[in-house]
Enzyme design. Structure first.
Site, PDB file in Angstrom:
ATOM      1  N   THR A  49       0.286  -0.608   0.066  1.00  0.00           N
ATOM      2  CA  THR A  49      -0.125   0.134  -0.313  1.00  0.00           C
ATOM      3  C   THR A  49       1.244   1.234  -0.065  1.00  0.00           C
ATOM      4  OG1 THR A  49      -0.056   0.498   2.034  1.00  0.00           O
ATOM      5  CG2 THR A  49      -1.937  -1.322   1.713  1.00  0.00           C
ATOM      6  N   CYS A  50       0.733   2.333   0.293  1.00  0.00           N
ATOM      7  CA  CYS A  50       0.786   3.483   0.030  1.00  0.00           C
ATOM      8  C   CYS A  50       2.252   4.207   1.471  1.00  0.00           C
ATOM      9  CB  CYS A  50       0.517   4.280  -0.321  1.00  0.00           C
ATOM     10  SG  CYS A  50      -1.230   4.329   0.638  1.00  0.00           S
ATOM     11  N   ASN A  51       1.560   3.063   2.499  1.00  0.00           N
ATOM     12  CA  ASN A  51       2.297   2.580   3.648  1.00  0.00           C
ATOM     13  C   ASN A  51       2.959   2.011   3.752  1.00  0.00           C
ATOM     14  OD1 ASN A  51       1.429   6.230   4.365  1.00  0.00           O
ATOM     15  ND2 ASN A  51      -0.661   5.799   4.883  1.00  0.00           N
ATOM     16  N   ARG A  52       2.353   0.935   3.507  1.00  0.00           N
ATOM     17  CA  ARG A  52       4.032  -0.315   4.275  1.00  0.00           C
ATOM     18  C   ARG A  52       3.745  -1.425   2.420  1.00  0.00           C
ATOM     19  NH1 ARG A  52       2.240  -1.745   8.099  1.00  0.00           N
ATOM     20  NH2 ARG A  52       0.749  -0.109   9.198  1.00  0.00           N
ATOM     21  N   HIS A  99       1.487  -8.880  14.350  1.00  0.00           N
ATOM     22  CA  HIS A  99       1.767  -7.204  13.622  1.00  0.00           C
ATOM     23  C   HIS A  99       0.479  -7.353  12.981  1.00  0.00           C
ATOM     24  CE1 HIS A  99       4.430  -4.634  11.694  1.00  0.00           C
ATOM     25  NE2 HIS A  99       4.063  -5.382  10.600  1.00  0.00           N
ATOM     26  N   THR A 115      -9.827   2.294   8.694  1.00  0.00           N
ATOM     27  CA  THR A 115     -10.545   0.919   7.856  1.00  0.00           C
ATOM     28  C   THR A 115     -10.011   0.313   6.499  1.00  0.00           C
ATOM     29  OG1 THR A 115     -12.479   2.415   7.271  1.00  0.00           O
ATOM     30  CG2 THR A 115     -12.799   0.793   9.378  1.00  0.00           C
ATOM     31  N   GLY A 189     -17.235  31.099  -0.565  1.00  0.00           N
ATOM     32  CA  GLY A 189     -16.030  30.957  -0.412  1.00  0.00           C
ATOM     33  C   GLY A 189     -15.523  29.196  -1.364  1.00  0.00           C
ATOM     34  N   ALA A 190     -13.980  29.875  -1.500  1.00  0.00           N
ATOM     35  CA  ALA A 190     -13.548  28.389  -3.039  1.00  0.00           C
ATOM     36  C   ALA A 190     -12.045  28.698  -2.670  1.00  0.00           C
ATOM     37  CB  ALA A 190     -13.566  29.255  -3.730  1.00  0.00           C
ATOM     38  N   GLY A 191     -12.382  27.773  -0.776  1.00  0.00           N
ATOM     39  CA  GLY A 191     -11.117  27.542   0.066  1.00  0.00           C
ATOM     40  C   GLY A 191     -11.353  26.042   0.038  1.00  0.00           C
ATOM     41  N   SER A 194     -13.400  23.731   2.773  1.00  0.00           N
ATOM     42  CA  SER A 194     -14.501  23.842   2.437  1.00  0.00           C
ATOM     43  C   SER A 194     -14.762  23.026   0.853  1.00  0.00           C
ATOM     44  CB  SER A 194     -14.986  25.183   1.812  1.00  0.00           C
ATOM     45  OG  SER A 194     -14.020  25.694   0.858  1.00  0.00           O
TER      46      SER A 194
END
Lengths: 352, 261
Positions: A49-52, A99, A115, A189-191, A194
């Site tokens: 995965t992207c993390n392991r 593990h 999850t 607004g367009a942050g 949001s």
């Protein structure tokens, strides 16, 4: 035969290293075949995965020999010539099984209790299973891992709640409105936050998105990406009666919405419930509007505090989950060694 | 009553825990209470040889029975069992009220046709049951609305339904109760025509009280639909009206010559 695991994760290595070891899903059957063919592992599952990136193997070899062989496989397979020492970790029984269970439950994830990893682990196992690279040991271990994850999700708070601002906003909306599919969302607004919050609401079935901004071009652009409709900023009052959820994130120096403006609008809405999410700093919505009936106002600090509370609750559950995992892993390892039969998941999680 | 009391105590625990605990214990307690309640009512019905809704005690226990009966069915869905935490205090409170003296008095049904009197009493008991459930939903609404207003994590953590749904449920139950109340009072008025001098009972405390209760609920319904006064005001109105009914029912009944000839 024992289960060992070797790999690297966000805890042990930066993304610049992890990305070199990532496996594409299409590569997995061939890599698993090669690994088993080398005689290192009788059974194997590769999780990427992207993390392991982790290799779970059931092997006849002594753990130290198995670790060396698995590391060599990983480096050779990924074409890596660097000397990695701290970045790669390895565990033998019972820590390897513990593990696996922790990974399944999201206890080893970057966002505690998430999850998504369970789905990724199921997929990795399924690839190995479908290609005939698993057997009795890994089948039992992975099935047990899925059961443990389910049990902990049901009986503890480890996976409860949302730990991002956008998800908390969605949960709040679901506690106010019967059906999100009938609710119109207004983005003022367009942050960036949001937009993320609006996306989270859309993903949970919100009926429509209307975007308004002082710069109409920006409103049109955001409405385009969200699949919504842009309206002119001075038409805010006209569209407000149709709105159920408003997310505000303008850079206006004063309040865009206050009690004096909102009161006549609420009458037009026949006092239907209104959720206001003020993400702007300085704030866009006068906090006094929260005193109005059927108006629920949350600012960025409120949402962040709720997300933090959720995370705190998850952290409080870690010790209980780990104890449960230790028991379950010990039971599985012992049963594999023929000392006892595999036990059902019995310990109850009565207390919170 | 003992089981309703234990369930009420357990409900306090559930409230404090923000409905995060599995409340099957509460469901089982109320299910046990429902079984005993049903047995007791059936026994009385067989003893009297008619529907046991002839006096204030019986009408009250019938009303609480309708509440616990509905909960027993609704509680089959585990996600809805939390309702018991709100229903139990109401059932216990009304149950204590039913045990007050002079409520269980025989002989108020003899001068009028039994069928109409039974229908009058049964419809009114059902209407009070619906008003009771409506106030339970309103109580849930207020609890959840308070948590949402004050940004408590419990608001999203609890198993209570969305406040919009609670508001709708409270309103529908109140309208159903009002329809039953109207039908029950209409039958009562028709029943009154069978008496020798019906005009004499025009200012009977129970008749006046019934009119007040009817107007009160009509007012709540009109305020909601005509003037959009839903939400907290409506919830407070539903709870306040039911509390008024509970607190004044016994007194007006005791003063009524019509119900205590």
């Amino acid at each position: 035969m024992s289960i060992v695991v070797l790999g690297l994760s966000h805890r042990s290595s930066p993304v610049t290293v992890r990305e070199k070891f990532a496996f594409a899903e299409a590569e997995l059957p061939a890599e698993l075949k090669g690994l088993r063919g080398s005689g290192v592992a009788d059974e194997a599952v590769i999780l990427s995965t992207c993390n392991r990136v982790e290799v779970y193997a059931a092997t006849q070899l002594e753990p130290m020999r198995a670790f060396a062989a698995l590391k060599e496989f990983l480096l050779r397979s990924r074409g890596c010539e660097e000397i990695l020492t701290e970045e790669i970790y390895s565990h033998c029984e019972p820590l390897s099984v513990q593990h696996l269970f922790k990974v399944a439950c999201g206890l080893d994830s970057m966002v505690l209790g998430e999850t998504e990893i369970l789905g990724q682990l199921k997929k990795a196992y399924d690839v190995a299973l479908q290609n005939g690279h698993t057997g009795g040991r890994l089948n039992k271990a992975f099935q047990k891992a899925f059961n443990v994850a389910k049990k902990l999700r049901t009986d503890t708070n480890i996976q409860r709640g949302s730990v991002s601002v956008g998800s908390v906003a969605v949960e709040l909306a679901e506690k106010i409105f019967t059906r999100l599919s009938e609710r119109n969302v207004l983005v003022i607004g367009a942050g960036d936050t949001s937009e993320k919050t609006a996306r989270a609401l859309l993903s949970r079935g919100a009926k429509s998105i209307i975007v308004t901004n002082r710069s109409h071009e920006k409103a049109v652009a955001l409405a385009g990406t969200l699949g919504g409709q842009a309206v002119a900023f001075d038409e805010l009052a006209k569209i407000f009666p149709e709105i159920d959820i408003a997310i505000s994130s303008t850079s206006a120096p004063g309040y865009v919405l206050n009690r004096a403006k909102l009161e006549p609008l609420m009458k037009l809405r026949r006092n239907r419930a209104l959720l206001l999410i003020d993400i702007a700093v300085p704030r866009d919505i006068d906090p006094e509007v929260n005193l109005m009936e059927n108006v629920f106002l949350y600012n960025i600090d409120d949402l962040q505090a709720m997300a933090d509370d959720y995370l705190k609750q998850r952290q409080e559950e870690v010790a209980r989950c780990e104890e449960f995992i230790r028991q379950q892993a010990a039971g599985l390892v012992e049963s594999a060694r023929g000392r006892s039969t595999p036990g059902e998941i019995t310990p109850a999680f009565g207390g919170h | 009553m003992l089981l309703y009391g234990v369930s009420t105590l357990y409900s306090v625990f559930l409230w404090r825990k923000g409905f995060r605990r599995d409340d099957h214990i509460n469901y089982l307690l109320l299910l046990g209470a429902f079984a005993l309640h049903t047995t007791s009512m059936a026994k009385r019905g067989f003893d009297l040889n008619h529907c046991p809704v002839t006096n204030l005690y019986e009408a009250t226990t019938f009303a609480t029975w309708t509440i616990v009966a509905v909960y027993s069915v609704v509680g089959l869905w585990p996600r809805l069992r939390f309702l018991g935490a709100f229903a139990a205090p109401v059932l216990f409170g009304v149950g204590i009220f039913a045990l007050m003296p002079r409520l269980d008095t025989p002989g108020t049904r003899s001068t009028l046709p039994a069928a109409w009197t039974s229908a009058h009493a049964a419809l009114l008991a059902l209407s009070y049951g619906a008003f009771g459930l409506s106030s339970v939903a309103a109580l849930m609404y207020l609890s959840q609305e308070h948590d949402l207003k004050f940004h408590k994590l419990q608001a999203v953590f609890s198993r209570l339904p969305p406040i919009q749904r609670l508001d709708t449920i409270a309103a529908r139950l109140l309208v159903a109760g009002f329809a039953l109340l109207t039908a029950g009072l209409a039958i009562g008025a028709f029943d009154l025509g069978h008496l020798e001098n019906p005009q004499a009972y025009r200012l009977d405390p129970k008749v006046l009280w019934s009119v007040v209760v009817w107007l009160m609920y009509l007012g709540l319904i009109l305020m909601r639909w005509k003037f959009a006064q839903g939400g907290r005001k409506f919830a407070l109105g539903a709870i306040g009206s039911f509390a008024f009914v509970l607190l004044t029912f016994w007194g007006t009944n005791a003063l009524s010559l019509l119900h205590h000839p």
